[in-house]
Design a protein around this motif. Structure first.
Motif, PDB file in Angstrom:
ATOM      1  N   HIS A 176      -2.802   2.105   6.978  1.00 41.92           N
ATOM      2  CA  HIS A 176      -3.054   2.027   5.534  1.00 41.92           C
ATOM      3  C   HIS A 176      -2.779   3.383   4.877  1.00 41.92           C
TER       4      HIS A 176
ATOM      5  N   TRP B  64      -3.569   5.681   1.077  1.00 40.43           N
ATOM      6  CA  TRP B  64      -4.329   5.789  -0.163  1.00 40.43           C
ATOM      7  C   TRP B  64      -4.247   7.233  -0.663  1.00 40.43           C
TER       8      TRP B  64
ATOM      9  N   CYS C   4       0.815  -1.212   0.000  1.00 40.46           N
ATOM     10  CA  CYS C   4       0.000   0.000   0.000  1.00 40.46           C
ATOM     11  C   CYS C   4       0.852   1.267   0.000  1.00 40.46           C
TER      12      CYS C   4
ATOM     13  N   TRP D 186      -4.049  -0.290  -3.336  1.00 43.70           N
ATOM     14  CA  TRP D 186      -3.843  -1.631  -2.773  1.00 43.70           C
ATOM     15  C   TRP D 186      -5.094  -2.478  -2.928  1.00 43.70           C
TER      16      TRP D 186
END
Length: 998
Positions: A928, A930, A876, A947
């Protein structure tokens, strides 16, 4: 900042004007049509480029020039003309330009300066200590074509640099009369004139020079005595100032009206400035006005005077003299010039033009249009479009060669010009294609004459019409010949889309048409379709002269135009210096391949001399050539193999090709037209300029804010205000929520939002503007030197060959998407913007991850993120960094604001499993990464989770934040890669001011 017109309210009351096309309300005076309008924000350099440079360039050509500042006291005349050390005015900038341009031209320049003032009707020398005591006299000298005025006994001082002029001005201004009035603490009470006498020797002509005078005039300010509160000496000064300015107005009025008698001798000022007003001089007037309403009457008078000045049309000519250079003992003999060869149509040129032209009035849907025609009715048509102001008869020099070669010449008088009735059309490029405008009229004339297609030749305004016609009426055009085009591509006109051949003609001495500024538009034309012919006529150039009628230049222009129309290379193109060498492949005696490059090419030895010479003159743009080669590899599917060779270092050809591709950093891609010009896109997105000007923070935009909200994804009130009975500050935990929409501003530092409450309603809340920007403003990725610093030790260098190649591949893949991207649609083009994100993701070919893959595994560190994109490795952190690096350059042209997000996630790998009751989101640990994308102009935000997209497909590239931050992700607002928020611009915010009470 330039404007189209000036409005003056004669009454002190507000007036709203909807647009410049609306009727002017009563009590408003409009002054349109000046050669340039600058507001209070313009710099001294802006002023020089607009008002001074043209006159100074004329001096270098041997044309007398003058720049005068006129206006009310305290409106900035002296500042404009003289300035100070940190902000030099027109006098100093003119001197600097003279010396620098002479140096660039390789010319020798000699300048002497005089500085005088006119005070109480007496002329005194400002460069001598007792100059104020010595009153100088004017003398008139009758020259061949005009009367010159000189000041007897005025001192001259040699100057060799801008510093010399600065010293001279400082010395003279100390002696200039100044005083304090109610309008100005240091009011100039005299008219000051700096005269620069310039002698210029060009090239190898040892004894021929040009001489010219530049008058730099700072007039004393006009004033009403009751406003300036002048008494005593100040009153006497004001009377003399106003009297001399009144005399100046009288002279200007007489010249503008064409009166046979011009009262120069009514005042010493007008007698002194006679050469600059009605003599051999090109004069620029800088009219200074005050924005204050109480000075509207004086401003109106100033603008009336400026309008009168603009009506004066003088005739200037080059002052060429034979004068030995001061550093040479004796002049050299000038070589005898050969007379140009007579053209075969010379006999036709001697006929009265009216005898070979058919003059007729055509009835069209746009009114009556006067047309001149000649030649056979079945001959290939040549449409001739005149400049502004001008008429069809200006093309009489081109009628004979067209008639001789059996072309059908058609010259139009546009409405209000020549013999065509009606209102004159606007000459700006964006008006060419309006209903009933020049393009409609040109096509209507062709229809009336039964002509389907024509070659289009235009001068100035007409040249701009010709280019617009070639782009927008291509089914009516064969070839285009713009001569000194007055054209700047408006919206919807892309010169790169020109499909027919274009020959641009230019005369470099014409100071009213700047080839340097226009060259970017020429280079925007397709290289295979464009030709440029530049001519030089030296000292013969004069403002307003008929270039085609010049006995030397005219035949050259005629031959070149006819050769272009016939599809032949010009005779002139066969000889002369070449931009490229003629090359041929061969081999040595040992069989080794070599390339022979010829520095000298003999035209007689070539089968196609003209064609070869033309090809050698055209310098191929190596960047565009590399792009075209790259496009062919991409289209044929051979690009991946070349990437593999590049990554293993087994191919030198890929290194050479990739290194020649354009750098495509965010700074380089500031405008989509750049990609069109490079040949990577076929067209720019529709409405891009409109999108670019829209705000980033408007009413009802959903934003992230920090507040006391629910923290369990399994609860219905997740991210909502918790207990309706308690205040917002007492309920829940402090987290980042996306359930807030902007409503307005309380003040400049505090904004107002509505946050969804647990009971289904909303709660109003004050938030810090700085905090809203921190959480929602687009991100600027951290740079170290020429590298972007990303996560997992990744770096991106936009100048590296592999990155250039990958970005060019992305641009080519985006072209069909961008063709359908229209920011003017109801949804602002969201579907195509999101499609573009998918295309970029697909080009990166990031690996598809499966369940059970170790997310903690770190790939091999790469110094170029393009290598990672080509290899297809990462998790990620890596995939988000890679996508961010390659989306970043296209954000501005696609209308995307990108943010690199980090936060908390729950559920399974595919992010589809709901959270159980034990999950509570937290700001740490971060689990995470993004991207979050806000689209303009819609201001809708989407999550792009690279991811997860490898597991669930492209849906994860476009989750709306209302879904993503409710069911899948929690954004904590941290900055993972050291990224920063981009600075706020004034146009970013469009929020109303609201009163807010709890």
């Amino acid at each position: 900042m330039a404007h189209e017109r000036i409005y003056i309210a004669t009454e002190d009351k507000p007036v709203l004007i909807g647009s410049k096309d609306d009727p002017v309300p009563e009590g408003i005076k409009v002054y349109p049509g000046f050669d340039g309008l600058l507001d209070q924000d313009c710099s001294q350099e802006d002023c020089f480029q607009s008002a001074g440079r043209e006159a100074v360039d004329g001096i270098l050509l041997g044309l007398n020039g003058a720049i005068m500042a006129y206006g009310q006291t305290s409106t900035g005349k002296t500042h404009t003309m003289v300035g100070d050390k940190t902000r030099p005015g027109l006098c100093l900038k003119a001197a600097a330009h003279l010396f620098s341009e002479a140096g660039l031209q390789g010319a020798q320049i000699e300048v002497t300066a005089s500085f005088l003032q006119l005070y109480l009707n007496h002329i005194t020398d400002l460069l001598v200590n007792d100059g104020h005591e010595k009153k100088l006299k004017l003398r008139e000298f009758v020259e061949e074509d005009y009367v010159d005025t000189r000041v007897e006994g005025l001192s001259e001082r040699p100057v060799q640099s801008m510093d010399d002029v600065e010293e001279l001005l400082e010395e003279g201004n100390k002696r200039r009369q100044q005083a304090c009035t109610a309008l100005n603490a240091s009011s100039s009470r005299s008219h000051a004139v700096l005269i620069l006498n310039v002698t210029l020797w060009q090239g190898g002509k040892d004894d021929e020079a040009t001489q010219a005078k530049l008058y730099l005039v700072d007039l004393a300010g006009s004033e009403r005595v009751k406003d300036s509160a002048a008494t005593g000496d100040r009153f006497t000064e004001a009377v003399h100032i106003n009297k001399s300015l009144f005399a100046l107005q009288g002279v200007v009025a007489a010249l503008a009206d064409g009166n046979p008698h011009v009262p120069y001798r009514n005042d010493p000022l007008t007698q002194l400035l006679r050469p600059a007003l009605g003599g051999n001089c090109c004069t620029t007037l800088v009219a200074t006005v005050s924005p204050a309403q109480r000075h509207s009457r004086e401003s109106e008078g100033t603008l009336n005077f400026a309008s009168s000045c603009r009506r004066i049309k003088g005739e200037v000519f080059v002052n060429s003299v034979r004068k030995p250079r001061p550093w040479e003992s004796k002049p050299k003999e000038e070589p005898v010039k050969e007379e140009p060869e007579e053209c075969p149509w010379a006999s036709l040129a001697k006929l009265d033009a009216a005898s070979v032209m058919d003059s007729q009035m055509l009835d069209t849907a746009h009114g009556q249009i006067h047309v001149l025609t000649c030649g056979p009715s079945d001959g290939e048509a040549v449409l001739l479009l005149h400049g502004c102001p001008s008429d069809a008869w200006t093309w009489k020099w081109l009628f004979p060669p067209l008639l001789y070669n059996k072309y059908r010449a058609i010259a139009i008088d546009m409405p209000g010009f020549g013999s065509s009735p009606g209102t004159r059309l606007g000459s700006r490029s964006e008006l060419n294609n309006v209903k009933g405008g020049p393009l409609d009229i040109a096509c209507a004339v062709l229809d009336a004459l039964g002509v389907q297609k024509a070659n289009v030749v235009g001068y100035d305004w007409g040249a701009g019409i010709a280019l617009s016609m070639g782009l927008l009426r291509k089914n009516r055009v064969l070839k285009v010949i713009p001569f000194h085009p007055s054209y700047s591509p408006p919206k919807g006109e892309n010169l790169g889309a020109m499909s027919m051949n274009v020959l641009v003609l230019w005369v470099k001495e014409d100071q009213f048409h700047n080839l340097t500024k226009w060259r970017k538009h020429f280079e925007a034309l397709p290289s295979a379709k464009r030709e440029l012919e530049v001519y030089s006529i030296g000292s013969r150039w004069k403002p307003g002269m008929s270039l085609g009628g010049d006995k030397r230049l005219g035949p050259q222009l005629q031959r070149r135009i006819l050769a272009f129309l016939a599809g032949e290379a010009s005779q002139e193109a066969v000889s002369g210096s070449l931009e490229k060498r003629l090359e041929a492949k061969g081999a040595t005696t040992a069989g080794k391949l070599v390339v022979h490059a010829q520095n000298v090419v003999v035209a007689d030895a070539l089968e196609d001399a003209g064609g070869v010479a033309k090809a050698l003159r055209e310098v191929e743009d190596p960047t565009k050539a590399a792009v075209e080669q790259f496009r062919q590899l991409w289209s044929s599917g051979k690009l991946q193999a070349l990437y593999a060779e590049r990554l293993t270092g087994s191919s030198a050809s890929s290194a050479s090709l990739f290194g020649a591709l354009p750098e495509m950093s965010p700074e380089a891609l500031s405008d989509p037209s750049i990609l069109v010009e490079l040949g990577l896109w076929s067209a720019a997105p529709e409405g891009w300029e409109r999108m670019k000007s829209t705000c980033r923070y408007g009413v009802d935009r959903r934003v992230l804010v920090r507040g006391k909200v629910g923290t369990k994804p399994a609860d219905a009130n997740f991210m909502c205000h918790g207990d309706p009975a308690r205040s917002l500050t007492e309920s829940g935990s402090d987290r980042t929520t996306s359930k807030a929409v902007l409503k307005g501003k309380k003040d400049k530092d505090t904004w107002l939002v509505d946050i969804t409450a647990a009971d289904g309603g909303t709660k109003s809340m004050e938030v810090s503007k700085a905090e809203v920007l921190r959480l929602n403003q687009r991100h600027k990725l951290l740079a170290s030197g020429k590298h972007l610093q990303l996560e997992d030790g990744l770096k991106c260098d936009y100048s590296s060959p592999l990155t250039r190649a990958k970005l060019c591949e992305i641009a080519l893949a985006l072209s069909p998407v961008v063709k359908d991207l229209d920011f003017n649609t109801a949804d602002g083009g969201q579907a195509m913007q999101l499609k573009a994100v998918e295309v970029i993701r697909k080009c990166l070919d990031i690996i598809t991850f499966q369940k059970g893959l170790d997310r903690g595994r770190s790939p091999a560190m790469c110094d170029d993120v393009a290598k990672l994109a080509c290899h297809g490795q990462g998790h990620c952190h890596t995939v988000s960094s890679t996508m961010a690096a390659f989306l970043n350059p296209f954000c501005q042209v696609l209308g995307i604001d990108m943010k690199y997000r980090g936060g908390y996630s729950w559920g399974g790998v595919n992010m589809g499993e709901p959270a159980d009751d034990t999950v509570t989101v937290a700001d740490s640990p971060e689990r995470h990464q993004w991207l979050e994308l806000t689209l303009r102009p819609s201001l809708e935000s989407y999550v792009c989770d690279l991811w997860v997209a490898d597991a669930v497909g492209n849906d994860a590239l476009r989750w709306h934040i209302t879904e993503a931050y409710q069911n899948r992700l929690y954004p904590n607002g941290s900055f993972n890669t050291g990224q920063q928020i981009c600075p706020e611009k004034s146009s970013d915010v469009d929020l109303p001011d609201l009163d807010f009470h709890f």
